[in-house]
Design an enzyme around this catalytic site. Sequence first.
Site, PDB file in Angstrom:
ATOM      1  N   ASN A 156       0.162 -13.126  -6.943  1.00 41.10           N
ATOM      2  CA  ASN A 156      -0.099 -14.578  -6.941  1.00 41.10           C
ATOM      3  C   ASN A 156      -0.231 -15.186  -8.340  1.00 41.10           C
ATOM      4  O   ASN A 156       0.307 -16.250  -8.595  1.00 41.10           O
ATOM      5  CB  ASN A 156      -1.273 -14.938  -6.031  1.00 41.10           C
ATOM      6  CG  ASN A 156      -2.567 -14.278  -6.422  1.00 41.10           C
ATOM      7  OD1 ASN A 156      -2.572 -13.227  -7.053  1.00 41.10           O
ATOM      8  ND2 ASN A 156      -3.678 -14.879  -6.053  1.00 41.10           N
ATOM      9  N   LYS A 179       0.457  -1.123 -12.279  1.00 45.07           N
ATOM     10  CA  LYS A 179       1.442  -1.210 -11.184  1.00 45.07           C
ATOM     11  C   LYS A 179       1.489  -2.678 -10.771  1.00 45.07           C
ATOM     12  O   LYS A 179       0.631  -3.142 -10.029  1.00 45.07           O
ATOM     13  CB  LYS A 179       0.989  -0.310 -10.026  1.00 45.07           C
ATOM     14  CG  LYS A 179       2.107   0.284  -9.197  1.00 45.07           C
ATOM     15  CD  LYS A 179       2.929  -0.713  -8.430  1.00 45.07           C
ATOM     16  CE  LYS A 179       2.225  -1.213  -7.190  1.00 45.07           C
ATOM     17  NZ  LYS A 179       2.941  -2.383  -6.619  1.00 45.07           N
ATOM     18  N   PRO A 180       2.507  -3.414 -11.259  1.00 46.30           N
ATOM     19  CA  PRO A 180       2.610  -4.824 -10.851  1.00 46.30           C
ATOM     20  C   PRO A 180       3.012  -4.927  -9.384  1.00 46.30           C
ATOM     21  O   PRO A 180       3.519  -3.962  -8.813  1.00 46.30           O
ATOM     22  CB  PRO A 180       3.725  -5.386 -11.747  1.00 46.30           C
ATOM     23  CG  PRO A 180       4.291  -4.264 -12.524  1.00 46.30           C
ATOM     24  CD  PRO A 180       3.618  -2.997 -12.135  1.00 46.30           C
ATOM     25  N   ALA A 181       2.806  -6.087  -8.789  1.00 51.29           N
ATOM     26  CA  ALA A 181       3.224  -6.288  -7.399  1.00 51.29           C
ATOM     27  C   ALA A 181       4.748  -6.249  -7.308  1.00 51.29           C
ATOM     28  O   ALA A 181       5.440  -6.682  -8.229  1.00 51.29           O
ATOM     29  CB  ALA A 181       2.696  -7.614  -6.884  1.00 51.29           C
ATOM     30  N   GLY A 232      -6.136  -7.878  -4.631  1.00 50.08           N
ATOM     31  CA  GLY A 232      -5.171  -7.985  -3.544  1.00 50.08           C
ATOM     32  C   GLY A 232      -5.876  -8.129  -2.218  1.00 50.08           C
ATOM     33  O   GLY A 232      -6.962  -8.716  -2.138  1.00 50.08           O
ATOM     34  N   GLU A 255     -11.142  -6.945  -6.149  1.00 50.11           N
ATOM     35  CA  GLU A 255     -11.232  -8.395  -5.917  1.00 50.11           C
ATOM     36  C   GLU A 255     -10.305  -8.691  -4.747  1.00 50.11           C
ATOM     37  O   GLU A 255      -9.093  -8.546  -4.855  1.00 50.11           O
ATOM     38  CB  GLU A 255     -10.836  -9.146  -7.186  1.00 50.11           C
ATOM     39  CG  GLU A 255     -11.302 -10.583  -7.156  1.00 50.11           C
ATOM     40  CD  GLU A 255     -10.309 -11.489  -6.479  1.00 50.11           C
ATOM     41  OE1 GLU A 255     -10.406 -11.643  -5.240  1.00 50.11           O
ATOM     42  OE2 GLU A 255      -9.441 -12.022  -7.163  1.00 50.11           O
ATOM     43  N   LEU A 256     -10.924  -9.042  -3.608  1.00 54.15           N
ATOM     44  CA  LEU A 256     -10.190  -8.977  -2.340  1.00 54.15           C
ATOM     45  C   LEU A 256     -10.090 -10.293  -1.591  1.00 54.15           C
ATOM     46  O   LEU A 256      -9.980 -10.321  -0.373  1.00 54.15           O
ATOM     47  CB  LEU A 256     -10.847  -7.919  -1.443  1.00 54.15           C
ATOM     48  CG  LEU A 256     -11.049  -6.559  -2.120  1.00 54.15           C
ATOM     49  CD1 LEU A 256     -11.811  -5.625  -1.216  1.00 54.15           C
ATOM     50  CD2 LEU A 256      -9.715  -5.957  -2.518  1.00 54.15           C
ATOM     51  N   CYS A 289      -7.019 -16.677  -4.427  1.00 57.62           N
ATOM     52  CA  CYS A 289      -8.101 -16.009  -3.703  1.00 57.62           C
ATOM     53  C   CYS A 289      -9.300 -16.943  -3.500  1.00 57.62           C
ATOM     54  O   CYS A 289     -10.066 -16.773  -2.566  1.00 57.62           O
ATOM     55  CB  CYS A 289      -8.525 -14.775  -4.479  1.00 57.62           C
ATOM     56  SG  CYS A 289      -8.785 -15.118  -6.220  1.00 57.62           S
ATOM     57  N   LYS A 339       4.026 -15.365   7.810  1.00 51.76           N
ATOM     58  CA  LYS A 339       2.608 -15.149   8.111  1.00 51.76           C
ATOM     59  C   LYS A 339       1.867 -16.490   8.190  1.00 51.76           C
ATOM     60  O   LYS A 339       1.085 -16.740   9.111  1.00 51.76           O
ATOM     61  CB  LYS A 339       2.020 -14.263   6.999  1.00 51.76           C
ATOM     62  CG  LYS A 339       0.601 -13.829   7.205  1.00 51.76           C
ATOM     63  CD  LYS A 339       0.225 -12.767   6.166  1.00 51.76           C
ATOM     64  CE  LYS A 339      -1.263 -12.507   6.188  1.00 51.76           C
ATOM     65  NZ  LYS A 339      -1.683 -11.542   5.164  1.00 51.76           N
ATOM     66  N   GLU A 386      -8.090 -15.161   5.984  1.00 48.90           N
ATOM     67  CA  GLU A 386      -7.484 -15.719   4.769  1.00 48.90           C
ATOM     68  C   GLU A 386      -6.016 -16.033   5.060  1.00 48.90           C
ATOM     69  O   GLU A 386      -5.256 -15.151   5.442  1.00 48.90           O
ATOM     70  CB  GLU A 386      -7.587 -14.698   3.629  1.00 48.90           C
ATOM     71  CG  GLU A 386      -7.018 -15.221   2.335  1.00 48.90           C
ATOM     72  CD  GLU A 386      -7.290 -14.297   1.145  1.00 48.90           C
ATOM     73  OE1 GLU A 386      -6.888 -13.130   1.203  1.00 48.90           O
ATOM     74  OE2 GLU A 386      -7.901 -14.762   0.165  1.00 48.90           O
ATOM     75  N   PHE A 388      -3.872 -17.812   2.835  1.00 48.30           N
ATOM     76  CA  PHE A 388      -3.112 -17.702   1.576  1.00 48.30           C
ATOM     77  C   PHE A 388      -1.886 -18.603   1.590  1.00 48.30           C
ATOM     78  O   PHE A 388      -0.802 -18.233   1.143  1.00 48.30           O
ATOM     79  CB  PHE A 388      -2.723 -16.244   1.310  1.00 48.30           C
ATOM     80  CG  PHE A 388      -3.135 -15.759  -0.062  1.00 48.30           C
ATOM     81  CD1 PHE A 388      -4.457 -15.723  -0.432  1.00 48.30           C
ATOM     82  CD2 PHE A 388      -2.178 -15.340  -0.994  1.00 48.30           C
ATOM     83  CE1 PHE A 388      -4.840 -15.285  -1.697  1.00 48.30           C
ATOM     84  CE2 PHE A 388      -2.541 -14.902  -2.263  1.00 48.30           C
ATOM     85  CZ  PHE A 388      -3.876 -14.875  -2.602  1.00 48.30           C
TER      86      PHE A 388
HETATM   87  P1  NAI Z   1      -1.467  -6.150  -1.037  1.00 47.48           P
HETATM   88  O1  NAI Z   1      -2.922  -5.940  -1.150  1.00 47.48           O
HETATM   89  O2  NAI Z   1      -0.694  -5.297  -0.087  1.00 47.48           O
HETATM   90  O3  NAI Z   1      -0.780  -5.988  -2.487  1.00 47.48           O
HETATM   91  C1  NAI Z   1      -1.436  -6.112  -3.718  1.00 47.48           C
HETATM   92  C2  NAI Z   1      -1.020  -4.983  -4.636  1.00 47.48           C
HETATM   93  O4  NAI Z   1      -1.403  -3.745  -4.060  1.00 47.48           O
HETATM   94  C3  NAI Z   1       0.482  -4.867  -4.880  1.00 47.48           C
HETATM   95  O5  NAI Z   1       0.698  -4.435  -6.202  1.00 47.48           O
HETATM   96  C4  NAI Z   1       0.886  -3.789  -3.904  1.00 47.48           C
HETATM   97  O6  NAI Z   1       2.070  -3.101  -4.270  1.00 47.48           O
HETATM   98  C5  NAI Z   1      -0.302  -2.862  -3.960  1.00 47.48           C
HETATM   99  N1  NAI Z   1      -0.489  -2.017  -2.780  1.00 47.48           N
HETATM  100  C6  NAI Z   1      -0.139  -2.288  -1.488  1.00 47.48           C
HETATM  101  N2  NAI Z   1      -0.489  -1.279  -0.688  1.00 47.48           N
HETATM  102  C7  NAI Z   1      -1.087  -0.347  -1.464  1.00 47.48           C
HETATM  103  C8  NAI Z   1      -1.676   0.924  -1.206  1.00 47.48           C
HETATM  104  N3  NAI Z   1      -1.729   1.438   0.031  1.00 47.48           N
HETATM  105  N4  NAI Z   1      -2.214   1.604  -2.246  1.00 47.48           N
HETATM  106  C9  NAI Z   1      -2.185   1.094  -3.490  1.00 47.48           C
HETATM  107  N5  NAI Z   1      -1.630  -0.089  -3.792  1.00 47.48           N
HETATM  108  C10 NAI Z   1      -1.090  -0.810  -2.794  1.00 47.48           C
HETATM  109  O7  NAI Z   1      -1.244  -7.686  -0.698  1.00 47.48           O
HETATM  110  P2  NAI Z   1       0.026  -8.377  -0.005  1.00 47.48           P
HETATM  111  O8  NAI Z   1       0.547  -7.521   1.080  1.00 47.48           O
HETATM  112  O9  NAI Z   1       0.949  -8.780  -1.077  1.00 47.48           O
HETATM  113  O10 NAI Z   1      -0.640  -9.679   0.610  1.00 47.48           O
HETATM  114  C11 NAI Z   1      -1.385  -9.606   1.826  1.00 47.48           C
HETATM  115  C12 NAI Z   1      -2.553 -10.534   1.796  1.00 47.48           C
HETATM  116  O11 NAI Z   1      -3.447 -10.149   0.762  1.00 47.48           O
HETATM  117  C13 NAI Z   1      -2.233 -11.981   1.493  1.00 47.48           C
HETATM  118  O12 NAI Z   1      -1.852 -12.657   2.656  1.00 47.48           O
HETATM  119  C14 NAI Z   1      -3.535 -12.475   0.949  1.00 47.48           C
HETATM  120  O13 NAI Z   1      -4.377 -12.843   2.019  1.00 47.48           O
HETATM  121  C15 NAI Z   1      -4.134 -11.259   0.264  1.00 47.48           C
HETATM  122  N6  NAI Z   1      -3.968 -11.310  -1.202  1.00 47.48           N
HETATM  123  C16 NAI Z   1      -5.072 -11.570  -1.952  1.00 47.48           C
HETATM  124  C17 NAI Z   1      -4.982 -11.697  -3.321  1.00 47.48           C
HETATM  125  C18 NAI Z   1      -6.168 -11.992  -4.148  1.00 47.48           C
HETATM  126  O14 NAI Z   1      -6.063 -12.674  -5.144  1.00 47.48           O
HETATM  127  N7  NAI Z   1      -7.328 -11.467  -3.825  1.00 47.48           N
HETATM  128  C19 NAI Z   1      -3.687 -11.575  -4.020  1.00 47.48           C
HETATM  129  C20 NAI Z   1      -2.584 -11.233  -3.146  1.00 47.48           C
HETATM  130  C21 NAI Z   1      -2.734 -11.137  -1.785  1.00 47.48           C
END
Ligand code: NAI
Length: 483
Positions: A156, A179-181, A232, A255-256, A289, A339, A386, A388
């Site tokens: 984000n 590890k970037p997204a 994330g 930070e979730l 977030c 979503k 959430e 998002f």
């Molecule tokens: P995600 O949590 O899956 O991805 C964030 C990062 O974690 C990415 O770099 C991804 O490659 C990595 N990741 C994913 N699965 C992993 C695993 N099992 N082990 C280690 N790393 C892993 O988030 P996603 O799927 O992009 O978005 C889903 C929801 O998460 C969104 O709808 C939103 O609600 C929330 N989110 C919250 C954020 C925040 O600022 N707190 C930022 C992005 C998403």
Amino acid sequence: MAPQIKYTKIFIDNQWVDAKSGKTFDTYNPHDESVIAKVAEGDKADIDLAVAAAKRAFKRNSEWRRLEASQRGKLLFKFADLIERDFEYLAELESYNNGMVRSMATRFISLAADQVRYIASLADKIEGSTMPLGGQNFSYTLKQPVGVCGLILPWNVPLLMFLSKVTTALAAGCTAVVKPAEQTPLTALALAALLVEAGIPAGVVNVVPGFGETAGVALTHHKDVAKISFTGSLEVGKLIQQAAGANNLKRVTLELGGKSPLVIMDDADLAVAVQYAAFGVFTHQGQICIAASRLYVQSGIYDAFVQAAAQVAKSLKIGNPADETTQHGPQVDKIMLEKILGYIEKGKQEGARLVTGGKRVGNKGYYIEPTVFADVKDDMTIAKEEIFGPVQSILKFETLDEVIERANETNYGLAAGIITTNLNNAMKFSEQVEAGTVWVNTYLTMRPQTPFGGFKESGIGREYGPQCVDQYLEVKTVTMALS
Ligand code: NAI
Ligand code: MG
């Protein structure tokens, strides 16, 4: 014109390399869904190499470990200057890969250099204490870098996230594997190149683009990684906590996200309150977030507020994020688009009143209309999960006590806000709401000086603030006999 893309490979030991597997993945422009680059797809084999490089760079007598603290800070100050030099390009690249509107990317990157300088200034202020024990002994404490850190970034705000995590780890004297997204690898790679220019020794920072389920999992399970900092989803945050427990008890900072309440009291200036509420939830298409995703409005101004909120939502200029005047760009990808549209359907089905928006815009690019729901109830899905996305959920309340109770009825606790002209309301709310950040008569105001993180399931630990470096340090107690 599209920005030039210079870096698409994996960055290990200050070298640009292909993935061991030879694989690449496509990265997109969310404005028109076009592929803008093929990026090396790192997985376990590449993470292993990156961690080994970071481990070598952290060795007892390495160049990095021998560097004086003030020199570490100086290197980061140079990095900040380079970010400022490349300011236009980085803003353009962030916008191109992420869909962030240009005006926001520009504002964020100008904050970014200050953020790096603030954290860099802490590098030579890491201090322990001395404790006379009485009798024949005395003790002192040393704060030492925890080791190799795995820094897992969300899509984000990719550039700011890279900077806050990497700079803090480096100020502490750690080394890192980033590890970037998978959606947004490009600015992280551009920043790695700037770190080389700033003079970072090989292996201190390594960047491995790739997917969460492969590269991310490998990093969180690696026995030579001492700490993970992650921003994330709650779901993945819990997996990371489990991986840490099951392996080598990695330290974790998480930070979730959140479901942050913003409370508008009857005594507020309606015009001001409506603007803050819209800014709080529509900024970056709701992909933040700390989005004000539960908007509690007191009954005396409720009807007028709902009307005004719809007007503001309708007035936002939707369009290509590359255009300086665009206020509302695309969501990051198709998964998020679907979503969010799913949540909007759910809102309608569960009986919330759709006041404006609710639809996809066009059929190319991931655009969703700024959406306002009124008459939302606490137990509806859109009030609990959430989203998002650009969805404002308005809920009615009668008294401050009632709204504090309802605001706290959530598993999250990242941020909260109140708009009121009554000091007592502001004080009581700030004291009693369960959130890591509380805004009074403002919203989203953030600077590196202020600690940031969540209560409850919004996370563990704090980033930013004068103590941020502590999250990357171990405390060692040394006790000596005086004679
Ligand atoms: P995600 O949590 O899956 O991805 C964030 C990062 O974690 C990415 O770099 C991804 O490659 C990595 N990741 C994913 N699965 C992993 C695993 N099992 N082990 C280690 N790393 C892993 O988030 P996603 O799927 O992009 O978005 C889903 C929801 O998460 C969104 O709808 C939103 O609600 C929330 N989110 C919250 C954020 C925040 O600022 N707190 C930022 C992005 C998403
Ligand atoms: Mg995910």
